[in-house]
Design a protein around this motif. Structure first.
Motif, PDB file in Angstrom:
ATOM      1  N   PHE A 150       0.805  -1.220   0.000  1.00  0.00           N
ATOM      2  CA  PHE A 150       0.000   0.000   0.000  1.00  0.00           C
ATOM      3  C   PHE A 150       0.842   1.277   0.000  1.00  0.00           C
ATOM      4  CE2 PHE A 150      -0.222  -1.356   4.527  1.00  0.00           C
ATOM      5  CZ  PHE A 150       0.308  -0.236   5.156  1.00  0.00           C
ATOM      6  N   SER A 151       2.166   1.139   0.153  1.00  0.00           N
ATOM      7  CA  SER A 151       3.038   2.309   0.011  1.00  0.00           C
ATOM      8  C   SER A 151       4.485   1.855  -0.119  1.00  0.00           C
ATOM      9  CB  SER A 151       2.897   3.263   1.196  1.00  0.00           C
ATOM     10  OG  SER A 151       3.420   2.693   2.366  1.00  0.00           O
ATOM     11  N   PRO A 152       5.309   2.675  -0.796  1.00  0.00           N
ATOM     12  CA  PRO A 152       6.743   2.380  -0.838  1.00  0.00           C
ATOM     13  C   PRO A 152       7.382   2.764   0.482  1.00  0.00           C
ATOM     14  CG  PRO A 152       6.284   4.401  -2.025  1.00  0.00           C
ATOM     15  CD  PRO A 152       4.953   3.844  -1.574  1.00  0.00           C
ATOM     16  N   LEU A 153       8.613   2.337   0.683  1.00  0.00           N
ATOM     17  CA  LEU A 153       9.355   2.679   1.890  1.00  0.00           C
ATOM     18  C   LEU A 153       9.409   4.198   2.058  1.00  0.00           C
ATOM     19  CD1 LEU A 153      12.263   0.844   3.306  1.00  0.00           C
ATOM     20  CD2 LEU A 153      12.560   3.283   2.978  1.00  0.00           C
ATOM     21  N   ALA A 154       9.631   4.929   0.981  1.00  0.00           N
ATOM     22  CA  ALA A 154       9.591   6.394   0.952  1.00  0.00           C
ATOM     23  C   ALA A 154       9.289   6.796  -0.488  1.00  0.00           C
ATOM     24  CB  ALA A 154      10.922   6.986   1.412  1.00  0.00           C
ATOM     25  N   HIS A 181       2.969  -1.610 -11.451  1.00  0.00           N
ATOM     26  CA  HIS A 181       2.041  -0.488 -11.582  1.00  0.00           C
ATOM     27  C   HIS A 181       1.398  -0.194 -10.236  1.00  0.00           C
ATOM     28  CE1 HIS A 181       2.422  -1.783 -15.781  1.00  0.00           C
ATOM     29  NE2 HIS A 181       2.140  -0.521 -16.074  1.00  0.00           N
ATOM     30  N   VAL A 182       0.863   1.011 -10.091  1.00  0.00           N
ATOM     31  CA  VAL A 182       0.119   1.373  -8.886  1.00  0.00           C
ATOM     32  C   VAL A 182      -1.302   1.751  -9.295  1.00  0.00           C
ATOM     33  CG1 VAL A 182       0.888   3.804  -8.897  1.00  0.00           C
ATOM     34  CG2 VAL A 182       0.115   2.748  -6.764  1.00  0.00           C
ATOM     35  N   PHE A 183      -2.263   1.288  -8.493  1.00  0.00           N
ATOM     36  CA  PHE A 183      -3.680   1.519  -8.753  1.00  0.00           C
ATOM     37  C   PHE A 183      -4.315   2.147  -7.513  1.00  0.00           C
ATOM     38  CE2 PHE A 183      -2.210  -2.138 -11.137  1.00  0.00           C
ATOM     39  CZ  PHE A 183      -2.572  -1.816 -12.426  1.00  0.00           C
ATOM     40  N   SER A 184      -5.326   2.963  -7.721  1.00  0.00           N
ATOM     41  CA  SER A 184      -6.013   3.592  -6.590  1.00  0.00           C
ATOM     42  C   SER A 184      -7.518   3.409  -6.725  1.00  0.00           C
ATOM     43  CB  SER A 184      -5.681   5.089  -6.525  1.00  0.00           C
ATOM     44  OG  SER A 184      -6.188   5.749  -7.669  1.00  0.00           O
ATOM     45  N   GLY A 185      -8.204   3.654  -5.617  1.00  0.00           N
ATOM     46  CA  GLY A 185      -9.664   3.632  -5.621  1.00  0.00           C
ATOM     47  C   GLY A 185     -10.280   2.268  -5.819  1.00  0.00           C
ATOM     48  N   GLU A 186      -9.585   1.223  -5.418  1.00  0.00           N
ATOM     49  CA  GLU A 186     -10.107  -0.134  -5.600  1.00  0.00           C
ATOM     50  C   GLU A 186     -10.850  -0.641  -4.370  1.00  0.00           C
ATOM     51  OE1 GLU A 186      -7.120  -2.101  -8.815  1.00  0.00           O
ATOM     52  OE2 GLU A 186      -6.362  -2.018  -6.766  1.00  0.00           O
ATOM     53  N   GLY A 187     -10.856   0.140  -3.295  1.00  0.00           N
ATOM     54  CA  GLY A 187     -11.628  -0.229  -2.110  1.00  0.00           C
ATOM     55  C   GLY A 187     -10.935  -1.143  -1.125  1.00  0.00           C
ATOM     56  N   TYR A 188      -9.613  -1.297  -1.228  1.00  0.00           N
ATOM     57  CA  TYR A 188      -8.898  -2.119  -0.248  1.00  0.00           C
ATOM     58  C   TYR A 188      -8.853  -1.382   1.087  1.00  0.00           C
ATOM     59  CZ  TYR A 188      -7.383  -5.172  -4.013  1.00  0.00           C
ATOM     60  OH  TYR A 188      -7.359  -6.051  -5.059  1.00  0.00           O
ATOM     61  N   ALA A 189      -8.968  -2.120   2.159  1.00  0.00           N
ATOM     62  CA  ALA A 189      -8.940  -1.530   3.507  1.00  0.00           C
ATOM     63  C   ALA A 189      -7.494  -1.325   3.945  1.00  0.00           C
ATOM     64  CB  ALA A 189      -9.686  -2.431   4.491  1.00  0.00           C
ATOM     65  N   THR A 190      -6.815  -0.417   3.269  1.00  0.00           N
ATOM     66  CA  THR A 190      -5.427  -0.090   3.592  1.00  0.00           C
ATOM     67  C   THR A 190      -5.359   1.396   3.923  1.00  0.00           C
ATOM     68  OG1 THR A 190      -4.856   0.422   1.304  1.00  0.00           O
ATOM     69  CG2 THR A 190      -4.545  -1.873   2.026  1.00  0.00           C
ATOM     70  N   PRO A 191      -4.317   1.840   4.580  1.00  0.00           N
ATOM     71  CA  PRO A 191      -4.213   3.260   4.948  1.00  0.00           C
ATOM     72  C   PRO A 191      -4.185   4.231   3.769  1.00  0.00           C
ATOM     73  CG  PRO A 191      -2.656   1.955   6.218  1.00  0.00           C
ATOM     74  CD  PRO A 191      -3.244   1.036   5.192  1.00  0.00           C
TER      75      PRO A 191
END
Length: 150
Positions: free
Chosen positions: A86-90, A120-130
């Motif tokens: 859900f995120s890179p190290l920085a 690739h990175v995707f957003s708005g898929e509804g995963y319960a991540t921060p």
């Protein structure tokens, strides 16, 4: 001044500089599959990667240059067939490129240190991540450094 590949890797792991190699050097150090994914922006088949279901604690590094990219604490099971974070190290560890291949618009993720394709990175898929982001990363683009004692 010319650095050896070993010195470049050491410097990168310490957070110093960029790694630049010729295509011949990349081909010599990477397997054909690693080269295809990392240098030609290929994709490994889903559910075949070494880290798809791994739950080992540690740091995921770029297989091409050894830069630290992701921590296992940000890895989650998205059931997509590739390791997901859900995120890179920085934010300075990766860079983003608009990818309009395959008739759609996606955001490609590359290693900021050596410019290798990661996924690739995707957003708005509804995963319960921060972050509500899914970094869908090829296993072959990564190497896992387990936490000592884990």
């Amino acid at each position: 001044m010319t650095q050896s590949s070993d010195q470049q890797t050491t410097d990168v792991a310490a957070g110093v500089g960029k790694v630049v190699r010729s295509e011949a050097e990349w081909r010599a150090m990477l397997s054909p599959q690693e080269y295809h994914v990392l240098r030609e922006a290929g994709t490994e088949r889903p559910f075949t990667g070494e880290y798809t279901d791994t739950t080992t604690e540690g740091v995921y590094r770029c297989r091409a240059c050894d830069a630290e990219l992701f921590r296992s604490t940000t890895k989650f099971d998205s059931h997509c067939g590739w390791p997901s974070f859900f995120s890179p190290l920085a934010e300075d560890r990766v860079r983003y490129i608009d990818d309009t291949s395959l008739g759609m618009t996606r955001t490609e993720v590359r290693c900021a240190t050596c410019d290798s394709h990661l996924g690739h990175v995707f957003s708005g898929e509804g995963y319960a991540t921060p972050t509500d982001l899914r970094y869908c990363i090829n296993s072959v683009a990564l190497s896992l450094q387990p936490v000592e004692g884990a």
